[in-house]
Design an enzyme around this catalytic site. Structure first.
Site, PDB file in Angstrom:
ATOM      1  N   HIS A  56     -14.100  10.504  26.257  1.00 42.24           N
ATOM      2  CA  HIS A  56     -14.211  11.898  26.709  1.00 42.24           C
ATOM      3  C   HIS A  56     -12.940  12.344  27.420  1.00 42.24           C
ATOM      4  O   HIS A  56     -12.448  13.453  27.212  1.00 42.24           O
ATOM      5  CB  HIS A  56     -15.393  12.037  27.678  1.00 42.24           C
ATOM      6  CG  HIS A  56     -16.727  12.047  27.017  1.00 42.24           C
ATOM      7  ND1 HIS A  56     -16.982  12.749  25.863  1.00 42.24           N
ATOM      8  CD2 HIS A  56     -17.893  11.441  27.356  1.00 42.24           C
ATOM      9  CE1 HIS A  56     -18.250  12.575  25.523  1.00 42.24           C
ATOM     10  NE2 HIS A  56     -18.819  11.793  26.403  1.00 42.24           N
ATOM     11  N   ARG A  72     -18.855  21.275  12.327  1.00 46.03           N
ATOM     12  CA  ARG A  72     -19.863  20.294  12.767  1.00 46.03           C
ATOM     13  C   ARG A  72     -21.081  21.046  13.298  1.00 46.03           C
ATOM     14  O   ARG A  72     -21.176  21.345  14.481  1.00 46.03           O
ATOM     15  CB  ARG A  72     -19.267  19.390  13.840  1.00 46.03           C
ATOM     16  CG  ARG A  72     -18.020  18.618  13.410  1.00 46.03           C
ATOM     17  CD  ARG A  72     -17.515  17.756  14.566  1.00 46.03           C
ATOM     18  NE  ARG A  72     -16.369  16.961  14.217  1.00 46.03           N
ATOM     19  CZ  ARG A  72     -15.108  17.321  14.440  1.00 46.03           C
ATOM     20  NH1 ARG A  72     -14.846  18.509  15.014  1.00 46.03           N
ATOM     21  NH2 ARG A  72     -14.112  16.532  14.115  1.00 46.03           N
ATOM     22  N   ARG A 118     -20.878  21.234   7.470  1.00 42.57           N
ATOM     23  CA  ARG A 118     -21.594  19.967   7.313  1.00 42.57           C
ATOM     24  C   ARG A 118     -22.994  20.143   7.888  1.00 42.57           C
ATOM     25  O   ARG A 118     -23.142  20.588   9.030  1.00 42.57           O
ATOM     26  CB  ARG A 118     -20.870  18.842   8.068  1.00 42.57           C
ATOM     27  CG  ARG A 118     -21.623  17.521   8.037  1.00 42.57           C
ATOM     28  CD  ARG A 118     -20.821  16.404   8.685  1.00 42.57           C
ATOM     29  NE  ARG A 118     -20.726  16.515  10.128  1.00 42.57           N
ATOM     30  CZ  ARG A 118     -19.954  15.735  10.900  1.00 42.57           C
ATOM     31  NH1 ARG A 118     -19.199  14.809  10.330  1.00 42.57           N
ATOM     32  NH2 ARG A 118     -19.919  15.879  12.203  1.00 42.57           N
ATOM     33  N   GLU A 176     -18.282   8.598   3.538  1.00 47.18           N
ATOM     34  CA  GLU A 176     -18.019   7.772   4.712  1.00 47.18           C
ATOM     35  C   GLU A 176     -18.734   6.432   4.627  1.00 47.18           C
ATOM     36  O   GLU A 176     -18.428   5.504   5.358  1.00 47.18           O
ATOM     37  CB  GLU A 176     -18.435   8.527   5.988  1.00 47.18           C
ATOM     38  CG  GLU A 176     -19.792   9.175   5.892  1.00 47.18           C
ATOM     39  CD  GLU A 176     -20.005  10.289   6.914  1.00 47.18           C
ATOM     40  OE1 GLU A 176     -19.415  10.234   8.001  1.00 47.18           O
ATOM     41  OE2 GLU A 176     -20.787  11.218   6.615  1.00 47.18           O
ATOM     42  N   ASN A 226     -13.154   8.508   9.730  1.00 49.02           N
ATOM     43  CA  ASN A 226     -13.497   7.889  11.014  1.00 49.02           C
ATOM     44  C   ASN A 226     -14.562   6.813  10.851  1.00 49.02           C
ATOM     45  O   ASN A 226     -14.422   5.688  11.347  1.00 49.02           O
ATOM     46  CB  ASN A 226     -13.981   8.948  12.016  1.00 49.02           C
ATOM     47  CG  ASN A 226     -12.906   9.952  12.368  1.00 49.02           C
ATOM     48  OD1 ASN A 226     -11.787   9.858  11.881  1.00 49.02           O
ATOM     49  ND2 ASN A 226     -13.239  10.906  13.211  1.00 49.02           N
ATOM     50  N   ASP A 227     -15.651   7.168  10.165  1.00 46.51           N
ATOM     51  CA  ASP A 227     -16.710   6.188   9.933  1.00 46.51           C
ATOM     52  C   ASP A 227     -16.360   5.238   8.794  1.00 46.51           C
ATOM     53  O   ASP A 227     -16.657   4.044   8.862  1.00 46.51           O
ATOM     54  CB  ASP A 227     -18.033   6.894   9.626  1.00 46.51           C
ATOM     55  CG  ASP A 227     -18.734   7.376  10.888  1.00 46.51           C
ATOM     56  OD1 ASP A 227     -18.359   6.921  11.979  1.00 46.51           O
ATOM     57  OD2 ASP A 227     -19.645   8.215  10.778  1.00 46.51           O
ATOM     58  N   ARG A 258     -14.472   1.183  16.350  1.00 48.60           N
ATOM     59  CA  ARG A 258     -13.167   1.664  16.784  1.00 48.60           C
ATOM     60  C   ARG A 258     -13.084   1.843  18.286  1.00 48.60           C
ATOM     61  O   ARG A 258     -11.994   1.977  18.840  1.00 48.60           O
ATOM     62  CB  ARG A 258     -12.835   2.984  16.079  1.00 48.60           C
ATOM     63  CG  ARG A 258     -13.763   4.139  16.390  1.00 48.60           C
ATOM     64  CD  ARG A 258     -13.365   5.370  15.576  1.00 48.60           C
ATOM     65  NE  ARG A 258     -14.143   6.541  15.872  1.00 48.60           N
ATOM     66  CZ  ARG A 258     -15.249   6.903  15.238  1.00 48.60           C
ATOM     67  NH1 ARG A 258     -15.708   6.135  14.274  1.00 48.60           N
ATOM     68  NH2 ARG A 258     -15.897   8.003  15.555  1.00 48.60           N
ATOM     69  N   CYS A 291     -11.553  14.909   5.938  1.00 48.61           N
ATOM     70  CA  CYS A 291     -11.810  15.591   7.207  1.00 48.61           C
ATOM     71  C   CYS A 291     -11.851  14.643   8.399  1.00 48.61           C
ATOM     72  O   CYS A 291     -12.313  15.015   9.471  1.00 48.61           O
ATOM     73  CB  CYS A 291     -13.118  16.386   7.130  1.00 48.61           C
ATOM     74  SG  CYS A 291     -14.577  15.378   6.781  1.00 48.61           S
TER      75      CYS A 291
END
Length: 573
Positions: A190, A297, A333, A431, A454-455, A465, A502
């Site tokens: 964060h 998102r 999405r 993904e 990412n995934d 990760r 993406c």
């Protein structure tokens, strides 16, 4: 002069004096008490004060940084409102007849221990940080100790901290906090995300002893390379001052690319789009010259609601987005909720491995009423602009066909009622490795494919990760990853299906030359990465990048070898 290394978490370079942000003394003794009710009263009073403080911080963060960054404080308030959490503390006070401080710390430490044992995803690790953050705040009120207030920093500093909580970062004043150094956290924490939003250079995962940095020491933070220089020589300081000027000049020059088309030196035209989650993000995408929205998102709409968002509330948001994009393509999405993005009002069961669990399309197909409501809102909004839909976490062709049938059913119902519906393209996020391997079969069914790196990377490498002990395995440049991505893009090209991306990799300056060579049609990234990516692509000859891409997948066996080929190609181009 002493140089240390860390993880570059937020771009930019800063030179300022060190300000050590240390926690106050929150130590206490375990005490046996006679009046448990009094201790519970103390506990609830401290919690009420803490929640009010968090609401104030949340509102300030919402105003200054946007909805996404303020969500963490909503989660903190939810923790302090969780009946199960409070009940455990109260039971500890009454059953063990102990003071509120001891009961609070015992229960929170128990949660943290459980969360820290689940090293499979970022969400669980961040929950551990959140529990520690709120516990510290409540403890400070129980003990009558004032927490360090970062908002009171009144001169230019580089903040040095063992670990920065979201509460700390949200209170920084960018005019005074010029840089951040922390020996905890990663790029996905964060605090790192907030640092980027506030454009504060940051280095996390500091590989040294923070005790070697004293208050007032001059410090250079290089958020581009991950270097931290303590007590620099005049020569080193002069060199970095020149680098700051170069960085600022480069940033200013990039503004000239805002309204230009993304074109390689040999005339190829990939699309540069933005990843967003809120209407606030949309403005940043427009200001940075996004040629479309490659990922909206929609789950953020659900996360920002106390109950399931209505069809009408969703429709108004989707309609606004496509209208403001004025004909440019927007890909929504469908909600990636469940599992790691738990919504309290859905009462989903706790899962030990939420990234591999009940989430995204799996939840949508299992709870079709929620899915149908969202699809109706999207279908209605499609009459107002260029709207596409993609389904997340698709693993099998059967899942996609099931989702498409529901979509077509809702579309037909609206048409029968005379509701205007636009021409919507349907795609999937790739993904899940199974979907990547069967990309050639999916291209016969979908209108486009968007690779969610990412995934995909952590699934292929079997490495979380966010776990520092295995983070070395999160390798976007690993030839295995590149081969799989090329396989997907090639399958798309063979069937005249557009190939998009993406994930974070789409905006990675080292990965872009390879992806250009593979023929990726659309790169969707954070808005702040668009202009520098456009500038980079304008310098690339796609024909030379084809040679580079082929080298990386056929000749390289390590990430280091891939990067060597990239550097050679850029030097020669």
């Amino acid at each position: 002069m002493t140089m240390f290394k860390g993880i570059a978490a937020s771009d930019g370079i800063a030179i300022a004096s060190a300000f050590r942000l240390t926690d106050p003394n929150l130590s206490f003794d375990k005490k046996t008490v006679d009046d448990s009710d009094h201790e519970m009263s103390r506990l609830h009073r401290a919690i009420d004060i803490s929640k009010q403080e968090l609401r104030t911080i949340q509102q300030r963060t919402l105003k200054d940084l946007g909805i996404h960054e303020s969500e963490v404080f909503k989660a903190h308030i939810a923790i302090l409102s969780d009946p199960e959490f409070l009940k455990r503390i109260e039971n500890t006070i009454s059953s063990q007849r102990v003071n509120a401080e001891y009961a609070l710390k015992t229960v929170s430490d128990g949660y943290v221990k459980i969360f820290n044992s689940m090293t499979d995803n970022d969400y669980i690790k961040q929950r551990s940080t959140d529990i520690n953050d709120v516990t510290k705040r409540v403890l400070s009120h129980l003990l009558g100790v004032k927490l360090t207030d970062p908002a009171l920093i009144d001169h230019q500093v580089v903040v040095i901290a063992h670990d920065l909580t979201p509460s700390d970062t949200a209170q920084f004043v960018p005019n005074y906090v010029k840089g951040i150094v922390s020996d905890m956290g990663g790029r996905t924490s964060h605090s790192a995300i907030m640092s980027r939003s506030m454009e504060i250079p940051a280095v996390v995962g500091f590989q040294g002893d923070l005790a070697d940095i004293h208050n007032g020491d001059e410090v250079i933070v290089d958020g581009l390379t991950g270097n931290v220089i303590v007590r620099p020589t005049p020569e080193e300081k002069h060199r970095y001052q020149a680098k700051i000027r170069d960085f600022q000049a480069r940033t200013s020059q990039l503004a000239a690319f805002k309204d230009e088309a993304t074109t390689s030196s040999d005339g190829k035209h990939p699309i540069l789009a933005a990843n967003i989650g809120t209407l606030d993000d949309l403005q940043a995408a427009i200001e940075n010259g996004a040629e479309g929205i490659g990922l909206f998102r929609t789950e953020f709409i659900y996360m920002d609601s106390e109950s399931l968002p209505t069809e009408e509330s969703q429709f108004n948001i989707y309609k606004t987005v496509v209208q403001k994009m004025a004909g440019k393509p927007v890909i929504f999405r469908t909600a990636d909720i469940g599992g790691d993005k738990d919504l309290p009002y859905l009462h989903t069961p706790h899962e030990a491995n939420p990234f591999l669990g009940y989430r995204a399309i799996r939840m949508s197909l299992d709870q079709p009423d929620i899915f149908r409501t969202q699809l109706r809102a999207l279908l209605r909004a499609s009459a107002y602009g260029n709207l596409s839909i993609m389904f997340p976490m698709i693993a099998t062709t059967i899942e996609f066909q099931h989702a498409k049938r529901i979509f077509e059913d809702e579309r037909q119902k609206l048409l029968e009622k005379g509701v205007a519906v636009g021409d919507i393209k349907l795609g999937i996020m790739v993904e899940v490795p199974a979907a990547a391997i069967l990309a050639d079969q999916f291209t016969n069914l979908v209108d486009f494919i968007s690779i969610g790196t990412n995934d995909l990377i952590q699934y292929v490498m079997a490495a979380d990760r966010g776990n520092r002990r295995v983070s070395y395995l999160y390798q976007p440049y690993n030839p295995a990853i590149l081969r799989l991505i090329k396989h997907v893009i090639d399958a798309c090209h063979e069937n005249q299906t557009p190939a998009y991306m993406c994930g974070e990799m789409a905006g990675d300056q080292k990965a872009i030359p390879i992806l250009v060579g593979m023929g990726l049609n659309e790169f969707s990234m954070s808005a702040t990465s668009i202009l520098k990516s456009r500038a980079l692509i304008k310098e690339l000859d796609s024909r030379e990048m084809v040679t580079l891409a082929n080298k990386t997948v056929s000749m390289a066996s390590t990430s280091q070898e891939v990067l060597k080929y990239v550097h050679q190609a850029l030097d020669e181009s």
